[in-house]
Design an enzyme around this catalytic site. Structure first.
Site, mmCIF file in Angstrom:
data_model
loop_
_atom_site.group_PDB
_atom_site.id
_atom_site.type_symbol
_atom_site.label_atom_id
_atom_site.label_comp_id
_atom_site.label_asym_id
_atom_site.label_seq_id
_atom_site.Cartn_x
_atom_site.Cartn_y
_atom_site.Cartn_z
ATOM 1 N N HIS A 115 5.512 -4.734 -12.338
ATOM 2 C CA HIS A 115 6.022 -6.357 -12.262
ATOM 3 C C HIS A 115 6.433 -6.067 -10.838
ATOM 4 O O HIS A 115 8.057 -6.494 -10.317
ATOM 5 C CB HIS A 115 7.133 -5.914 -12.962
ATOM 6 C CG HIS A 115 6.969 -6.918 -14.526
ATOM 7 N ND1 HIS A 115 8.034 -6.307 -15.935
ATOM 8 C CD2 HIS A 115 5.442 -6.842 -14.910
ATOM 9 C CE1 HIS A 115 6.700 -6.324 -16.824
ATOM 10 N NE2 HIS A 115 5.033 -6.960 -16.134
ATOM 11 N N TYR A 133 -7.750 -3.592 4.106
ATOM 12 C CA TYR A 133 -7.425 -2.643 3.562
ATOM 13 C C TYR A 133 -7.221 -3.252 2.077
ATOM 14 O O TYR A 133 -7.467 -2.556 1.074
ATOM 15 C CB TYR A 133 -6.594 -1.588 3.803
ATOM 16 C CG TYR A 133 -6.683 -1.056 4.868
ATOM 17 C CD1 TYR A 133 -7.032 -0.269 4.917
ATOM 18 C CD2 TYR A 133 -5.931 -1.802 6.651
ATOM 19 C CE1 TYR A 133 -7.387 0.715 6.391
ATOM 20 C CE2 TYR A 133 -6.284 -1.130 7.322
ATOM 21 C CZ TYR A 133 -6.320 -0.279 7.893
ATOM 22 O OH TYR A 133 -7.913 0.599 9.326
ATOM 23 N N HIS A 140 -0.607 -2.006 -14.130
ATOM 24 C CA HIS A 140 -0.042 -3.390 -14.646
ATOM 25 C C HIS A 140 1.925 -2.894 -14.460
ATOM 26 O O HIS A 140 2.467 -2.426 -14.704
ATOM 27 C CB HIS A 140 0.028 -3.648 -15.969
ATOM 28 C CG HIS A 140 0.924 -4.799 -15.632
ATOM 29 N ND1 HIS A 140 0.433 -5.910 -15.217
ATOM 30 C CD2 HIS A 140 1.444 -5.840 -17.336
ATOM 31 C CE1 HIS A 140 1.588 -7.236 -16.085
ATOM 32 N NE2 HIS A 140 2.077 -6.335 -16.739
#
Length: 220
Positions: free
Chosen positions: A102, A127, A100
């Site tokens: 940002h 891809y 995860h």
């Protein structure tokens, strides 16, 4: 309580891998400060980067180990976004690693109006299809909001990756390395998407997507 890494158990190898990939991600500017978190599924629970920890300065001995009820077994307190990982693991049995971030371009896309919530970045390259698949957009929830877990579980039933509105991506795969590679491919495709904004594009069509899935035996 910290974990002893004297023996080269599978768990100790996973701990070192989290540290290695965390530093690589941080050094290349895919995360900043103490943002982002990584996790790996174990036989008896899962490992997660701790709260307020920079991915560039992780210690394998103090990574958080949790059981499947979300209780901390050892290490520092877990990231407040632990439930994102737990929700993804509980829905996707084949997921062994989760990233995860940002990251800049993915987060930028997550702030845009007018996105297709079922597939917020089009299949611009093979891809992207091979590593990410379809990318749904989860509606905005504040960081740490446990109500987001149910949203993740619903979306993860058919998708290996999710983009959180005004936040960033959650990417799962059959290993942490594969999840890191997929997150990086997503970031590059998000960059392409923004560079091509306002330009007529030619995304892959459904026949081309199905050909990729059949040829490479994709389950994403």
């Amino acid at each position: 309580m910290t974990f002893s890494i004297n023996s080269k158990s599978e768990e100790s190898k996973h701990r070192e891998q989290i540290v290695e990939f965390g530093k690589s991600i941080f050094d290349r500017g895919l995360t900043a400060g103490s943002s982002g978190n990584l996790s790996v599924r174990l036989d008896d629970g899962w490992l997660l980067t701790p709260t307020n920890a920079s991915l560039g300065r992780l210690d394998p001995a103090t990574l958080t180990k949790l059981d499947w009820d979300g209780n901390t077994v050892s290490g520092l307190p877990p990231s407040k976004e632990a439930f994102l990982h737990r929700a993804m693991y509980s829905t996707r049995g084949g997921a062994k690693g989760i990233v995860h971030l940002h990251s800049t371009y993915s987060a930028a896309v997550s702030c845009m109006c007018g996105l297709n919530h079922d597939s917020c970045i089009p299949p611009l390259t093979p891809y992207f299809v091979m590593k990410v698949g379809r990318l749904p957009l989860a509606p905005y929830h504040r960081p740490g909001d446990p109500d987001l877990a149910a949203v993740i579980e619903k979306l993860a039933a058919k998708n290996s990756s999710v983009l959180l509105a005004n936040h960033g991506p959650v990417v799962s795969a059959n290993s942490l390395e594969a999840a890191v590679n997929a997150a990086e491919e997503l970031e590059e495709t998000a960059k392409l998407f923004l560079l091509l904004k306002g330009v007529e594009t030619r995304p892959l069509d459904e026949a081309q997507i199905q050909d990729l899935k059949k040829t490479f035996n994709l389950d994403i």
